[in-house]
Each structure stands twice: as structure tokens, then as C-alpha cells.
Scaffold this motif. Structure first.
Motif, PDB file in Angstrom:
ATOM      1  N   LEU A   1       8.192  26.526 -33.538  1.00  0.00           N
ATOM      2  CA  LEU A   1       8.266  27.783 -34.275  1.00  0.00           C
ATOM      3  C   LEU A   1       9.410  28.633 -33.738  1.00  0.00           C
ATOM      4  CD1 LEU A   1       4.493  28.655 -34.679  1.00  0.00           C
ATOM      5  CD2 LEU A   1       6.098  28.079 -36.491  1.00  0.00           C
ATOM      6  N   VAL A   2      10.228  29.131 -34.648  1.00  0.00           N
ATOM      7  CA  VAL A   2      11.367  29.961 -34.289  1.00  0.00           C
ATOM      8  C   VAL A   2      11.374  31.176 -35.218  1.00  0.00           C
ATOM      9  CG1 VAL A   2      12.711  28.000 -33.442  1.00  0.00           C
ATOM     10  CG2 VAL A   2      12.930  28.697 -35.836  1.00  0.00           C
ATOM     11  N   GLY A   3      12.399  31.999 -35.077  1.00  0.00           N
ATOM     12  CA  GLY A   3      12.513  33.171 -35.942  1.00  0.00           C
ATOM     13  C   GLY A   3      12.244  34.457 -35.197  1.00  0.00           C
ATOM     14  N   ASN A   4      11.957  35.494 -35.950  1.00  0.00           N
ATOM     15  CA  ASN A   4      11.850  36.831 -35.363  1.00  0.00           C
ATOM     16  C   ASN A   4      10.699  36.976 -34.374  1.00  0.00           C
ATOM     17  OD1 ASN A   4      14.071  37.800 -36.786  1.00  0.00           O
ATOM     18  ND2 ASN A   4      12.820  38.375 -38.563  1.00  0.00           N
ATOM     19  N   ASP A   5       9.676  36.148 -34.475  1.00  0.00           N
ATOM     20  CA  ASP A   5       8.529  36.266 -33.577  1.00  0.00           C
ATOM     21  C   ASP A   5       8.688  35.452 -32.298  1.00  0.00           C
ATOM     22  OD1 ASP A   5       7.231  37.994 -35.187  1.00  0.00           O
ATOM     23  OD2 ASP A   5       5.687  36.621 -35.887  1.00  0.00           O
ATOM     24  N   ALA A   6       9.710  34.611 -32.239  1.00  0.00           N
ATOM     25  CA  ALA A   6       9.889  33.717 -31.088  1.00  0.00           C
ATOM     26  C   ALA A   6      11.147  34.106 -30.331  1.00  0.00           C
ATOM     27  CB  ALA A   6       9.974  32.269 -31.563  1.00  0.00           C
ATOM     28  N   ASP A   7      11.126  33.938 -29.021  1.00  0.00           N
ATOM     29  CA  ASP A   7      12.291  34.241 -28.205  1.00  0.00           C
ATOM     30  C   ASP A   7      13.417  33.264 -28.525  1.00  0.00           C
ATOM     31  OD1 ASP A   7      13.923  33.707 -25.522  1.00  0.00           O
ATOM     32  OD2 ASP A   7      13.127  35.743 -25.428  1.00  0.00           O
ATOM     33  N   MET A   8      14.550  33.792 -28.959  1.00  0.00           N
ATOM     34  CA  MET A   8      15.675  32.967 -29.390  1.00  0.00           C
ATOM     35  C   MET A   8      16.195  32.095 -28.258  1.00  0.00           C
ATOM     36  SD  MET A   8      19.311  34.239 -31.002  1.00  0.00           S
ATOM     37  CE  MET A   8      19.703  35.226 -29.532  1.00  0.00           C
ATOM     38  N   TYR A   9      16.318  32.665 -27.066  1.00  0.00           N
ATOM     39  CA  TYR A   9      16.887  31.919 -25.948  1.00  0.00           C
ATOM     40  C   TYR A   9      15.971  30.768 -25.518  1.00  0.00           C
ATOM     41  CZ  TYR A   9      19.937  35.990 -25.569  1.00  0.00           C
ATOM     42  OH  TYR A   9      20.834  36.990 -25.834  1.00  0.00           O
ATOM     43  N   GLU A  10      14.684  31.042 -25.385  1.00  0.00           N
ATOM     44  CA  GLU A  10      13.770  29.982 -24.947  1.00  0.00           C
ATOM     45  C   GLU A  10      13.643  28.897 -26.006  1.00  0.00           C
ATOM     46  OE1 GLU A  10      10.094  31.054 -23.189  1.00  0.00           O
ATOM     47  OE2 GLU A  10      10.952  32.633 -21.951  1.00  0.00           O
ATOM     48  N   ALA A  11      13.673  29.284 -27.281  1.00  0.00           N
ATOM     49  CA  ALA A  11      13.644  28.285 -28.344  1.00  0.00           C
ATOM     50  C   ALA A  11      14.887  27.406 -28.270  1.00  0.00           C
ATOM     51  CB  ALA A  11      13.551  28.964 -29.709  1.00  0.00           C
ATOM     52  N   GLY A  12      16.033  28.029 -28.026  1.00  0.00           N
ATOM     53  CA  GLY A  12      17.266  27.264 -27.906  1.00  0.00           C
ATOM     54  C   GLY A  12      17.236  26.322 -26.724  1.00  0.00           C
ATOM     55  N   GLU A  13      16.661  26.778 -25.611  1.00  0.00           N
ATOM     56  CA  GLU A  13      16.574  25.920 -24.423  1.00  0.00           C
ATOM     57  C   GLU A  13      15.706  24.696 -24.672  1.00  0.00           C
ATOM     58  OE1 GLU A  13      16.987  29.729 -21.358  1.00  0.00           O
ATOM     59  OE2 GLU A  13      15.033  28.846 -21.812  1.00  0.00           O
ATOM     60  N   ALA A  14      14.554  24.912 -25.323  1.00  0.00           N
ATOM     61  CA  ALA A  14      13.661  23.785 -25.619  1.00  0.00           C
ATOM     62  C   ALA A  14      14.322  22.833 -26.614  1.00  0.00           C
ATOM     63  CB  ALA A  14      12.329  24.300 -26.156  1.00  0.00           C
ATOM     64  N   TRP A  15      14.971  23.392 -27.626  1.00  0.00           N
ATOM     65  CA  TRP A  15      15.696  22.577 -28.607  1.00  0.00           C
ATOM     66  C   TRP A  15      16.783  21.747 -27.917  1.00  0.00           C
ATOM     67  CZ3 TRP A  15      19.814  25.054 -32.284  1.00  0.00           C
ATOM     68  CH2 TRP A  15      20.346  24.068 -33.126  1.00  0.00           C
ATOM     69  N   TYR A  16      17.557  22.409 -27.063  1.00  0.00           N
ATOM     70  CA  TYR A  16      18.645  21.734 -26.370  1.00  0.00           C
ATOM     71  C   TYR A  16      18.108  20.589 -25.512  1.00  0.00           C
ATOM     72  CZ  TYR A  16      22.620  21.060 -23.189  1.00  0.00           C
ATOM     73  OH  TYR A  16      23.644  20.509 -22.467  1.00  0.00           O
ATOM     74  N   TYR A  17      17.068  20.862 -24.744  1.00  0.00           N
ATOM     75  CA  TYR A  17      16.520  19.831 -23.854  1.00  0.00           C
ATOM     76  C   TYR A  17      16.028  18.632 -24.659  1.00  0.00           C
ATOM     77  CZ  TYR A  17      13.193  17.311 -20.955  1.00  0.00           C
ATOM     78  OH  TYR A  17      12.508  16.316 -20.308  1.00  0.00           O
ATOM     79  N   LEU A  18      15.223  18.878 -25.657  1.00  0.00           N
ATOM     80  CA  LEU A  18      14.657  17.764 -26.422  1.00  0.00           C
ATOM     81  C   LEU A  18      15.730  17.019 -27.197  1.00  0.00           C
ATOM     82  CD1 LEU A  18      11.339  19.400 -27.678  1.00  0.00           C
ATOM     83  CD2 LEU A  18      11.596  17.662 -25.901  1.00  0.00           C
TER      84      LEU A  18
END
Length: 876
Positions: free
Chosen positions: A620-637
Motif C-alpha cells: 500500500l502506497v499513497g497519501n496514507d503511507a510514508d513515501m520514503y519507507e515505501a520506496g525503501e521496501a520497493w527498492y529492496y524487493l
């Protein structure tokens, strides 16, 4: 006819309206030099005046190419490409005659930073690194680069020509091409013919992801030290190649502010930064102030920002004999915006950045010998300090995983730090560092100051207020043991680590019953995913075992990956070939097992050697989710595991088909938009067999909605630790500085028997922490995989009061819910992509989830255990 004339008049007025927002080139340019009329102006190439539209990166590159083609002062090179394959550009600007012997001049300058050299600082060239807009939605910098580039090519007269004879300018017009392009499209597509300055207008309120970040939603101004992205690696390669005297870092801040330049708050500089650095920064500040005074513009210098974290652009140079300068311009975040100071227009913001580009350049040139002399003394003093230090260097190593060790070594190498392989074992504080997998970093080398900053693990500071993180200790991030060496002798190779070793593919024995590799390797999850993607049948161990192999008996811990001849849909020889290539790519050792009957532990036909099903991950991403942490998880996976991740905005969650996904990730965030219906949908999906993984705020939301069986530590527990009855107004900053954990490294105690900790080498683990989130220890046993250590702080700042509350609280919890699994982390396990030591927790949450068998319901868990025992007894 009347209608036609009216249309023409309207068109004319429209053109006039567009033109009225533009500022002609002459309005930007100083009049104390002449300009070569043969040099193309920005307008002649772009079709509009600077500041009329936001320049896209491709337009910026095109203009720089045109300048290089028209000016013998400018050399141009492409130093790499971004994730989105935009070229990374560097212009070398100097007098034409200097280009003929540019390498000789570089060597002459580099000699200044060699503490063993007797280089003449008077004859060495001054080197400036002028970098713009590392945050893509702070575009006044890169737009000012259009003007700066034109000035460097076209300005004529003794003033500029003498400067170019003495100076080499490394000119990087866009430090974040992907973010700049994203924001330029946003601002331009929302521009009206009649500019809308309303701050609530869509032009001024970006969607997610914002232009600040790069492709994977990372803040590149935090990556100067960490080097996880191609933009940073290319930039640091040139920094180390040239060792500039001054580096500029042009930013923007809130619309209601004015203009900032360093020095910043004196008490917040890195302790490894010499006092003379601040003095020289202030010297350049006089030039900025004089120009802004002349123009009647407001500014401030020592009231905000800091120079503590050495991974920022304005601080990284400070620990390497250079002067890093942060500029912060109030942002129009579009073409025009209302502010408390009146209407703030884009051309105004550009002009401030251009003016201070010139004041930096001319101010540094007027003090050329002083800057070069400082650089030389910096490195000589560093070598003297190294000799006087109460220890000789750092030893580090880890025999459990070559990939993590190499990841750390690669960073050191890129920063010009020499790490020498040990040639004999050494024991420090009862830890033995083996020669086969350990390294020594002597303090006595030119990068002494940077070495101290990288390995620093201080916990006490004169100022407890931090703009960014307070702890970043590199070996802790890679979970590599390290220690100071203060002995008399240590044996190490003369040749320092240079590059990643070449891994060759070797054939596996053809007649194996099965193949297996350990889960300890950082890239073991990627290897597993590659096998699954190739359609190879794979099994994973939920219990340890030993096996007879062609190399004798081998032990395998929980998490080991086994490829059996049984159940393969592909030719066994093809499976062997693919496995061999995958293992080599991921630095894994594969063992050929000769029989399914094992000496100890589970046999290869055991139910605890379960088949691994293909996964489908959604986040889950978007206005309710932290952009940086979402990007980090996306990048890692995506980059480190090879798992495709479906990114779904929270406001779409209640409309999508959840049955497509095996795993759902919620990083830090509020998730308010999901509402009760979203929580119910997710709960039902988990009960039917899905795995939900919550991190920080995502985990707390799961707990608040009765999906996670955990209770978070209440804020009252922290409040009660602080006595505010005697505080004065002047204590406010210090008080709130104590109340938060501003990016520190904490220690975890691990239950290594827990499936979520499969493959982790030691029972303690450093983890990055930037919040007060923690979970109470549940009454139900077997749910907690990790808890904070009794004395949890390892590096950085955290108030004693906060540490006392966090001590021994739960940090990782996992349990079964219905047919599914719920897993929670209270910290960011992929922080800035360089915390390789904890990143694999996310892979474990995905691949080892089926082994998380305890239920959050005590009665249910007991009944299941009794049933399993009865089944085992019956089978026996």
C-alpha cells in the motif's frame, strides 16, 4: 469580421499574458562583464525565457550540450545514468588552454590533499564543484544552472578570464534528473495562462511520489555516504577524483521563509569538522551577504539546519578538506505562490540561486590560496591526529556472509578508504577476526577524518537537536562485527581491497539426490526467487538438519533452500545448470546431497522441508503511507530480491481484487482512508491465508484494528519519564529534542530459533530506530522474535528516559491468524537501503511466514500443539 478581430485580440492578449511572467535574460545577468553574442542563450535553445517554464532534464542536457559545442571553455562528459536511464552530466569549465593539460592540472591539485606531498599550493588550481537541485522539486537550482552555464560560456573580461585560468569548475546542473523531470512535468502541466498563486492550487500540492525523490522515492541528499544509487556513485567518483575545495548544494525550503546560507547553527556541526571550516564558510558568507544586501533581499545564516550527518551534500565535503555550502531558497513550488512576504515568483527564486553561484565562485577565487592552504593543512593535520590517536585503526569481518561484507567494502573503496585483508587472525575483546574474511582500516591514511566519521558510534552530544540522523555507523548497518585495534602489531596485506571478486560458475555434480544452500547469504532470498521464477521446484527448511554431501557431512540451519530431483518439471540437467549460475551470481555455495536420509534433524521428505509456493506481493502506497519507507521496501524487493511489487494506493484498496496477492505490506503510515471496511477486508483476507506485514505505523494500525495481536507502548509511559515542572521557555528545543529518537542505532536480542530470524548469524542485531514505537511483550508465548536489549542504544542519540521505556520491549512479533499470518516490525528494516543487516527481515517475513505457526489465541495454539503431538505419536 468582428468575431475574427476579437479572436486575434484575445490571442494577442494571451501571448502578452504568457510573456508577462517571463524575465528577460538581461534582468538576471550582472553588468560588470561583457557577453559573447555568439554564445546561444537559453531562450534560443529552449524557446522560452528562464523561469517562464520549469526546465525538464532533457532540455537542460540539450542546452549544456549546445554550450559545450560553442565554447572552448567547456568540456562535457556523461558519468552514468539514473534508474530511469537519464544521463548524468558533468561539465568541466576552465580556461581553454587548461583543457590541453587537464589531467596534469588534476594531478597538481590532488597532490595538495596528499599529506606526504610537498605540493605548491600557489600554483595548484582551485577546484569548485557546483551542484544543483538534488531535490527535484526544489528546481530553482537547476533552472539557475541555465543562467550559470550561459555566464561561464559567454562572460568576457579580465575578471572572469583570470578566474578561469586559476580555477577548474565541475558543474553538475542536475543532481537528481528523475525527480527534476517529474516535478517539471507536474508544475508545467498545471500552469495557467493567468498564474494561480493560491497555495491550495493543485500546482503547489504535489501527488505521491513528489519530485523531491529519485525513481525509487529516495532522498538523494542522504545518500552521499551510503552510495546506494547510481546518481550518488557517479557524483562521489568525481568528488574523489578531483578533491574540490568548495562544493555547493542548492536547495529550497518553505514558501514563507526567505533565503539561507551557511554557516548554520554552530553547535550542530559534526565533531570531525574543523573549526577553520566554519571560519572559511563564514568568509564566503560575507560575499553572499554583500550581494543580497545590494539587492535588498532578506536572508539568515545561523538559525536553522545543521552539518552533523556526513551523508548530506553540505557536510560530506567538510570532513575531506573542502567547504560544503548549503543554500536554501524559499520555494514558489510552481510558478508563483502567495507567502507571508507577498507574492513569490519563480524567477525571483532562480535569481537568488544564480547570484550566490557567482558569489561562491568569485569569493572562493579571491581566497584561492587560503582554500588550497587549508586543504593541504587539513590532510597533514589528519595524518598527525591519526598518529596521536589512542588506537591504530578498525578491524572488521564476518565469515557468515561474503555479500554483506563486500557491500560494506565497496562503499569504503568508493570513498577512497583503504581496507587491507588480514593475513593472520586477530582477537579483540574476545572476538576473533579470521584472516579469511576480515579487514583492517588503518587510521594513518589521508581519509582519516572520514574514517572516524563513518565508524563513529558516539552516544553523547553537546546539542541533542538533530535535523537528520544522529547515528549511521556503517559496520552496524551491515551487521558486520568491528572493533578498534590498539595493539602493537597486526598482520595485513599491503594491497588494499580494490573491487568485487570475480565469481565463476562451476558445474555441480550431476548425480546428486538434491542440492542445498544456506539461508545465511544476503542474496539467498534473491536466489530463491530466481529459482521460483524459473519454474524450478524448491523446498525450504523449517528445522535444522545435516546431510551427506559430496563434500562430506554438512550442517544446514533453518531457512536452508533445497532443490530436490523429485517433483521437477524440467530436465534435471537444466535445473543443475540454472542453479549453478544462480548460486554464482548470488555468492552462494551449493552442496550436492547424496541421500535423503540425514544424519541429524529432518529428512528430506519431512513436512518441515516444505515446498515454496510462488509469491505475489502488494504494498500500500499513497497519501496514507510514508513515501520514503515505501520506496525503501520497493527498492529492496525489486533490486535485491527480484520480487515484482504491486504498488496500490490506499484510496483504491477497497476496490481491488485481494485474491491476486499472497502478501500485503503496510509500511509506516496512518491508513485512515482504509476505514472499517478496509480493515474488515484485510482481516478476512488474512484469515483465508494471506500474509500481512506491518512496519511501524502500519503495524500499529494492524494492532488498532485487531489484526495484529500486540499492544503498543502507550505515549503515557514516555510522558511519565520527563519532569516538565521546572522548564523555562528557553528549554523548549532541548526538551523536544529529548522526547524523540532522532535516527539512532539500537540493539536487538534475537530468538534465533524463530523462523523470522532464519539465517541471522548472531543473537544480537543492530537496527535503525527513529521513533518511540515498541510493543509490550504479549502474554501469549512464542510470538516475539526480537526485543530491544537491556541497554538498547548502540550509536547516536536517545534520551536515557526513552531508553528505559524501550528496554526489553518487543520489536518483532509474528503469529498465525486463521489460515494466514500477521508479522510486525516496530522499526524501518530497510532504512535508506544501506541497512543490509536488517533488510533480510522483510524477505524472512515473506518466505518464512508459513513456519510462523503459533496462534495469537492461546487455546487455539494449545489445541493445535496437542493435535500435532497426537498425530506424531499415531504415526510412530
Amino acid at each position: 469580421m468582428r468575431r475574427f478581430i476579437h479572436a486575434l485580440l484575445s490571442l494577442s492578449l494571451g501571448l502578452m499574458t504568457w510573456a508577462s511572467v517571463a524575465q528577460p535574460l538581461s534582468a538576471y545577468l550582472p553588468t560588470d562583464v561583457d557577453y559573447d553574442p555568439s554564445v546561444p542563450t537559453p531562450q534560443s535553445v529552449l524557446g522560452y525565457e528562464v523561469g517562464e517554464w520549469h526546465v525538464r532534464h532533457d532540455q537542460l542536457v540539450r542546452y549544456m550540450e549546445v554550450l559545450a559545442a560553442h565554447s572552448d571553455r567547456i568540456g562535457i562528459e556523461y558519468t552514468g545514468r539514473t534508474h530511469q536511464q537519464r544521463p548524468l552530466l558533468l561539465l568541466t569549465v576552465t580556461a581553454p588552454e587548461n583543457h590541453d593539460n587537464i589531467e596534469q592540472l588534476r594531478q597538481q591539485h590532488i597532490a595538495v590533499s596528499d599529506p606526504t606531498s610537498k605540493a605548491d599550493t600557489k600554483s595548484a588550481p582551485l577546484v569548485l564543484y557546483m551542484g544543483y537541485s538534488i531535490h527535484g522539486d526544489e528546481p530553482s537550482g537547476s533552472n539557475a544552472a541555465l543562467l550559470y552555464g550561459y555566464y561561464l560560456a559567454a562572460a568576457q573580461g579580465e575578471k572572469i578570464e583570470q578566474l578561469l585560468r586559476d580555477t577548474i569548475i565541475l558543474f553538475d546542473p542536475s543532481l537528481n534528473p528523475d525527480g527534476l523531470s517529474r516535478f517539471a512535468e507536474w508544475a508545467n502541466q498545471h500552469k495557467s495562462m493567468n498564474l494561480v498563486s493560491d497555495p491550495q492550487h493543485r500546482e503547489h500540492v504535489q501527488g505521491i511520489p513528489r519530485g523531491r525523490v529519485n525513481h525509487y522515492w529516495f532522498d538523494l541528499n542522504r545518500d552521499w555516504l551510503l552510495l546506494q544509487h547510481p546518481e550518488s556513485r557517479a557524483r562521489i567518483a568525481n568528488f574523489q577524483k578531483w578533491k574540490p575545495n568548495v562544493l555547493t548544494d542548492f536547495h529550497e525550503m518553505g514558501t514563507d521563509s526567505t533565503f539561507f546560507f551557511q554557516p548554520g547553527i554552530p553547535s550542530r556541526r559534526n565533531p570531525n569538522t574543523p573549526e577553520e571550516n566554519v571560519t572559511l564558510t563564514a568568509k564566503l558568507a560575507d560575499y553572499h551577504a554583500a550581494k543580497l544586501d545590494q539587492e535588498g533581499r532578506l536572508y539568515f545564516t545561523e538559525q536553522a539546519f545543521d552539518d552533523f550527518y556526513v551523508g548530506k551534500g553540505s557536510t560530506y565535503p567538510d570532513v575531506q578538506g573542502a567547504i560544503g555550502i548549503l543554500f536554501e531558497q524559499a520555494s514558489s513550488r510552481g510558478h508563483a505562490q502567495d507567502s507571508i512576504n507577498g507574492l513569490l515568483e519563480f524567477p525571483f527564486t532562480i535569481e537568488n540561486q544564480f547570484m550566490t553561484s557567482l558569489t561562491t565562485m568569485y569569493g572562493a577565487h579571491e581566497n584561492k590560496e587560503r582554500f588550497l592552504d587549508y586543504q593541504q593543512r587539513f590532510y597533514r593535520t589528519a595524518l598527525e591526529q591519526a598518529k596521536k590517536a589512542d588506537f591504530k585503526g578498525y578491524v572488521f569481518g564476518d565469515g557468515t556472509d561474503p555479500a554483506r561484507l563486500q557491500g560494506m567494502l565497496d562503499i569504503l573503496q568508493q570513498h577512497g578508504i583503504q581496507a587491507h585483508p588480514l593475513t593472520a587472525d586477530v582477537t579483540i575483546d574476545k572476538v576473533t577476526y579470521r584472516a579469511a574474511n576480515s579487514y583492517y582500516v588503518p587510521l594513518a591514511q589521508p581519509q582519516y577524518t572520514l574514517i572516524r566519521a563513518i565508524f563513529n558510534s558516539d552516544q553523547n552530544f553537546r546539542d541533542n537537536t538533530f535535523y537528520d540522523v544522529s547515528g549511521w555507523t556503517l559496520p552496524m548497518a551491515f551487521n558486520v562485527p568491528f572493533a578498534q585495534f590498539d595493539g602493537r602489531s597486526i598482520k595485513y596485506a599491503e594491497q588494499a581491497y580494490q573491487a568485487a571478486p570475480v565469481v565463476s560458475t562451476s558445474a555441480l555434480p550431476a548425480d546428486a539426490y538434491a542440492y542445498a544452500f544456506s539461508w545465511h547469504g544476503y542474496f539467498a532470498p534473491r536466489a530463491l526467487q530466481q529459482l521460483l521464477s524459473a519454474g524450478i521446484h524448491v523446498r525450504q527448511a523449517d528445522q535444522p538438519f545435516s546431510a551427506r554431501t559430496t563434500n562430506g557431512e554438512q550442517s544446514f540451519d533453518m531457512g536452508a533452500v533445497v532443490v530436490t530431483r523429485a517433483y521437477q518439471q524440467h530436465d534435471w540437467a537444466d535445473v543443475q545448470q540454472q542453479l549453478s549460475a544462480i548460486a554464482a551470481e548470488n555468492q552462494l555455495t551449493v552442496h550436492a546431497i547424496t541421500t535423503g536420509l540425514t544424519p541429524t534433524g529432518i529428512d528430506l521428505g519431512s513436512r518441515d522441508l516444505r515446498p515454496v509456493e510462488p509469491i505475489s506481493v502488494m504494498m500500500l502506497v499513497g497519501n496514507d503511507a510514508d513515501m520514503y519507507e515505501a520506496g525503501e521496501a520497493w527498492y529492496y524487493l525489486d533490486r535485491h530480491v527480484g520480487v515484482p511489487v504491486s504498488l496500490v494506493d490506499t484510496d483504491r484498496f477497497n476496490r481491488i481484487d485481494l485474491n491476486r496477492y499472497s502478501h500485503i505490506i503496510l509500511v509506516d503510515g496512518s491508513y485512515r482512508s482504509l476505514g472499517n471496511s478496509g480493515a474488515n477486508r484485510l482481516q478476512q483476507w488474512v484469515n483465508q491465508g494471506g500474509v500481512v506485514i506491518g512496519q511501524k505505523g502500519g503495524a500499529r494500525w494492524l494492532a488498532e484494528n485487531d489484526i495484529l495481536a500486540a499492544k503498543f507502548v502507550a505515549n503515557d509511559a514516555f510522558d511519565a519519564k520527563f519532569d516538565t515542572s521546572t522548564l523555562s521557555f528557553a528549554d523548549r528545543d532541548s526538551y523536544y529534542g529529548q522526547r524523540r529518537v532522532a535516527g539512532a542505532i539500537f540493539g536487538l536480542d534475537l530468538d534465533l530459533s524463530h523462523p523470522l530470524l532464519a539465517g541471522f548469524p548472531r543473537a544480537n542485531l543492530p537496527i535503525f530506530k527513529d521513533s518511540l514505537l515498541a510493543m509490550e511483550i504479549p502474554e501469549q508465548p512464542f510470538l516475539v522474535a526480537a526485543r530491544y536489549q537491556q541497554q538498547p542504544l548502540l550509536s547516536g542519540y536517545a534520551a536515557v528516559e526513552n531508553r528505559e521505556v524501550l528496554s526489553q520491549k518487543a520489536a518483532i512479533v509474528g503469529h498465525r491468524k486463521g489460515q494466514g499470518r500477521v508479522i510486525a516490525f516496530t522499526d524501518d528494516v530497510n532504512f535508506r537501503a544501506y541497512f543490509w543487516g536488517t533488510a533480510k527481515l522483510l524477505s524472512n517475513a515473506i518466505f518464512m511466514a508459513p513456519a510462523v505457526s503459533p496462534s495469537a489465541n492461546a487455546d487455539e495454539d494449545a489445541a493445535d500443539a496437542e493435535a500435532a503431538a497426537a498425530e506424531a505419536a499415531h504415526a510412530h
